[in-house]
Design an enzyme around this catalytic site. Structure first.
Site, PDB file in Angstrom:
ATOM      1  N   PRO A 187       0.819  -1.216   0.000  1.00  0.00           N
ATOM      2  CA  PRO A 187       0.000   0.000   0.000  1.00  0.00           C
ATOM      3  C   PRO A 187       0.852   1.265   0.000  1.00  0.00           C
ATOM      4  O   PRO A 187       1.978   1.279   0.486  1.00  0.00           O
ATOM      5  CB  PRO A 187      -0.809  -0.130   1.299  1.00  0.00           C
ATOM      6  N   LEU A 188       0.271   2.329  -0.518  1.00  0.00           N
ATOM      7  CA  LEU A 188       1.012   3.574  -0.706  1.00  0.00           C
ATOM      8  C   LEU A 188       1.637   4.089   0.588  1.00  0.00           C
ATOM      9  O   LEU A 188       1.086   3.948   1.666  1.00  0.00           O
ATOM     10  CB  LEU A 188       0.092   4.648  -1.293  1.00  0.00           C
ATOM     11  N   GLU A 477       5.390   4.735  15.157  1.00  0.00           N
ATOM     12  CA  GLU A 477       5.361   3.271  15.130  1.00  0.00           C
ATOM     13  C   GLU A 477       5.336   2.713  13.710  1.00  0.00           C
ATOM     14  O   GLU A 477       6.070   1.767  13.388  1.00  0.00           O
ATOM     15  CB  GLU A 477       4.144   2.753  15.910  1.00  0.00           C
TER      16      GLU A 477
END
Length: 729
Positions: A187-188, A477
């Site tokens: 995913p981007l 994170e």
């Protein structure tokens, strides 16, 4: 110094420079005037308008030396070859994204064939190659076209099988599946963080191994991203971190086409990208015309000249350039169709067949990327041979680090009678591993004091001290985990990162990519249950264990005491093709009887008999982590009533699932149906171990704010309740 007048701009060159003759050659039909001149920038880019009907020339001054770069009709043909191969592959698949390849092909071509030092003959085996990450992975057809033209093991037939079952050309790039692909970005946004991690690894290894005259680690990391990547939060976390770290060998090429899948970016993305990245501490360079090869080349040169900041090159492009509907979202994610392809090829003045590569384009790649890469790798091999003779121990350590072999470590056992949180025993293991595995480094997302991830007596990884082994990822994170993927993909180190287990939700997309790519990253997840206590339900994991256990190819280990924690770390550091998540406690855990002798072998089987029934086996108590002690105490209480049960410690469900049927039967005999699973987390997933006749002492609601011991009592994690629950079977 001297200048050359071009009628519109002044170009500054060094007298008697080797480049002077080249400059004179290009302007040999024009009267030239030279005069003394001083005070120019050390790093400057100068453009020259059309001279004598020639294409525009570009000069880049780097450290007072002039570089000349020109492009001709064959270069433009090569750009259009990338475009047409991409269009043809997408049309053959009747699926894909033509917009990015058609718009971004010029910048990708210039980067690959004129700048990157890569060698298709040795692919990813050369450790000092430049890295290219396609963060905008939906543009995979462009990457596959470049890989084919560059000479990687990717044929025209492979392009024709784009997105088909069993092909080398999946819809999005996959490392270790397609020759030359450096990362599975998914995913981007994650690809940008992967690139940051690779640049961190390069800086760390360079500081560690390079010596005067021996820059054996000296390469660039390039990534290509689109508007969508920059909208994703992970890219912002990663960009902030990269700016702080001053990663000067990181370059992003931003395909700025102002279009997303839903339509113009003006509907949702109107921020000042230049201002944002400059605030992060990046250099921003704008290329106004994404089809101008010279301007793109100048920008890349200027990016490489900036050594104290990462660079984002914003290239203004037209999505689906050449298509009838260019510049609109209509060309983003669907094949153009036969008529649409014909229209675009006419715009490119393309006279060749589908999937055809003109011979002169093949030759241009051979003279450019291939020749440059082979020469660069040979020069590096010669340099490393001399380095090996001068610094044999460092050379051996370097080679070992890139071999990705299973690390074997010895850890000090924990004795019966002692007690400590598994996060603390983990810190002791980290310290001991760091002393035995020189390539081991990592940190925490601003929780090092709580996660216990810091290595004592080691410096911090900071600008000017890239040799440091303690990494301060900050409260990032997702970027931490995605950068760890880049670090692991780069090779040469073993990396770990920590945060609270409840925050694992923030980084799971990157953990998923690690598992998909077979990366041996290690996640140190502490504060693993309602025992967190006073912080309350927002910080008390419930569903997390079930969630991460459902992920393929991820070792999830929840140790019961210090000896199981040691065994978990030994397993994690020995992995070469699988990530590991260690789930650790905040509260103290006593060392359990039997773990010193049984934990290592038992953990490597996922589950083991920690305490056997004292008489004929009637039932089984299965527990993990802090609840194993409760299971042991419950066994004792049941034994006092003449009920004989076995205690099974199951630190890793997924490792247990991989064992032979015979072993699983020896631990959980099918004939023994009275089973109770005890775990301070969701019941989801336990049915396969307890069966229809079994029960669970688990939590399927939210936690509460109170001292941890009180919460455990309120939620039924007591010997009395566990005993009664078992007896109800």
């Amino acid at each position: 110094m001297a200048t050359v007048s071009t009628g519109s701009l002044i170009f500054i060159v060094k007298k008697n420079s080797p480049m002077m003759s080249k400059l004179v050659f290009f302007w040999q039909n024009r009267e030239k005037e030279f005069r003394d001149f001083g005070g120019f920038s050390e790093k400057s880019v100068y453009f020259c308008d059309t001279i004598d009907n020639r294409k525009r020339l570009i000069l880049v001054v780097i450290n007072r030396e002039v570089l000349l770069m020109t492009f001709d009709a064959i270069d433009q043909l090569a750009v259009n070859t990338v475009r047409t191969l991409s269009m043809d592959a997408i049309q053959a698949a009747n699926s894909g994204h033509p917009g990015l390849p058609m718009g971004a092909a010029p910048m990708a071509y210039v980067l690959w064939n004129h700048f990157m030092n890569i060698n298709p003959k040795t692919s990813r085996n050369w450790s000092n190659r430049d890295r290219f990450i396609l963060s905008a992975g939906h543009g995979s057809a462009m990457l596959y076209s470049l890989l084919h033209l560059a000479g990687y093991d990717l044929s025209v037939e492979d392009l024709k099988n784009f997105r088909q079952w069993g092909s080398k050309t999946p819809g999005h790039p996959e490392v270790n599946h397609t020759d030359g692909v450096e990362a599975t970005t998914g995913p981007l946004g994650q690809g940008i963080a992967n690139a940051v991690g690779m640049a961190m690894a390069e800086a760390h290894l360079a500081a560690k191994f390079n010596k005067p005259g021996f820059d054996i680690v000296d390469h660039y990391t390039f990534a290509l991203n689109g508007d969508g990547d920059l909208m994703e939060g992970v890219s912002q976390e990663a960009a902030s971190m990269a700016g702080h770290l001053k990663l000067g060998k990181l370059v992003l090429l931003y395909d700025s086409n102002d279009i997303s899948l839903d339509g113009p970016t003006s509907m949702a993305f109107t921020e000042d990208v230049k201002g944002r990245f400059e605030a992060y501490g990046w250099q921003h360079i704008l290329v106004k015309d994404g089809n101008d090869l010279e301007e793109i080349a100048a920008a890349i040169e200027a990016a490489k000249a900036e050594t104290e900041k990462p660079t984002i090159i914003e290239v203004k492009t037209i999505i689906g350039f050449g298509a009838e509907k260019q510049g609109t979202s209509a060309v983003h994610g669907a094949p153009l169709g036969a008529e649409g392809i014909a229209f675009a090829k006419k715009a490119y003045q393309w006279t060749h067949q589908d999937f055809e590569v003109p011979a002169e384009v093949t030759e241009r790649f051979a003279q450019g990327l291939q020749a440059r890469g082979e020469k660069a790798e040979q020069a590096w091999n010669d340099l490393f041979a001399a380095y090996e003779a001068e610094y044999p121990e460092l050379a051996a350590e370097y080679q070992k680090a890139f071999a990705n072999e299973a690390a074997q470590v010895e850890l000090e056992a924990h004795e019966l009678g002692s007690s400590m949180a598994s996060r603390v025993s983990s810190q002791q293991a980290i310290q001991q591993i760091s002393e035995q595995v020189a390539s081991f480094w990592g940190g925490s997302a601003d929780l090092s004091a709580s996660n216990n991830t810091m290595v004592k007596a080691e410096t911090d990884f900071q600008p000017g001290h890239y040799e440091g082994r303690n990494v301060w990822f900050g409260v990032r994170e997702f970027a931490m985990a995605a950068a760890m993927n880049g670090i692991a993909l780069h090779g040469g180190t073993r990396v770990y990162g920590g945060t609270f287990f409840v925050f694992s939700n923030y980084l799971l997309p990157a953990v998923r990519m690690a598992a998909l790519q077979n990366l041996p990253t290690v996640y140190v997840m502490t504060h693993d249950s309602i025992a967190v206590g006073e912080d309350g339900p927002t910080h008390e994991p419930i569903e997390q264990l079930a969630s991460v256990r459902s992920m393929p190819n991820l070792n999830v280990i929840r140790p019961a005491d210090g000896n199981e924690t040691n065994a978990a770390w030994k397993r994690a550091i020995a992995e070469t093709d699988r990530p590991t998540m260690l789930v650790l406690t905040r509260q103290n855990l006593p060392v359990l009887e039997g773990t010193k002798e049984l934990a290592e072998d038992g953990l490597n089987k996922g589950a083991y008999i920690l305490s056997e029934a004292k008489g004929d086996l009637e039932g089984i108590l299965i527990a993990t982590g802090s609840e194993v002690k409760l299971a042991m105490d419950t066994q004792e209480a049941l034994e006092a009533e003449g009920i004989h049960v076995r205690v099974v410690s199951m630190p890793s469900q997924n490792i247990f699932d991989e064992q032979s049927a015979e072993y699983k039967e020896s631990i959980l005999p099918a004939a023994v149906t009275k089973r109770l699973a005890i775990e301070a987390g969701s019941s989801f997933g336990w049915a396969k171990y307890v069966g229809l006749a079994g029960k669970t002492l688990t939590i399927d609601t939210w936690g509460a704010s109170a001292p941890g011991n009180r919460i455990f009592e309120e939620y039924g994690f007591t010997v009395a309740n566990a005993t009664e629950l078992y007896k109800s079977l």
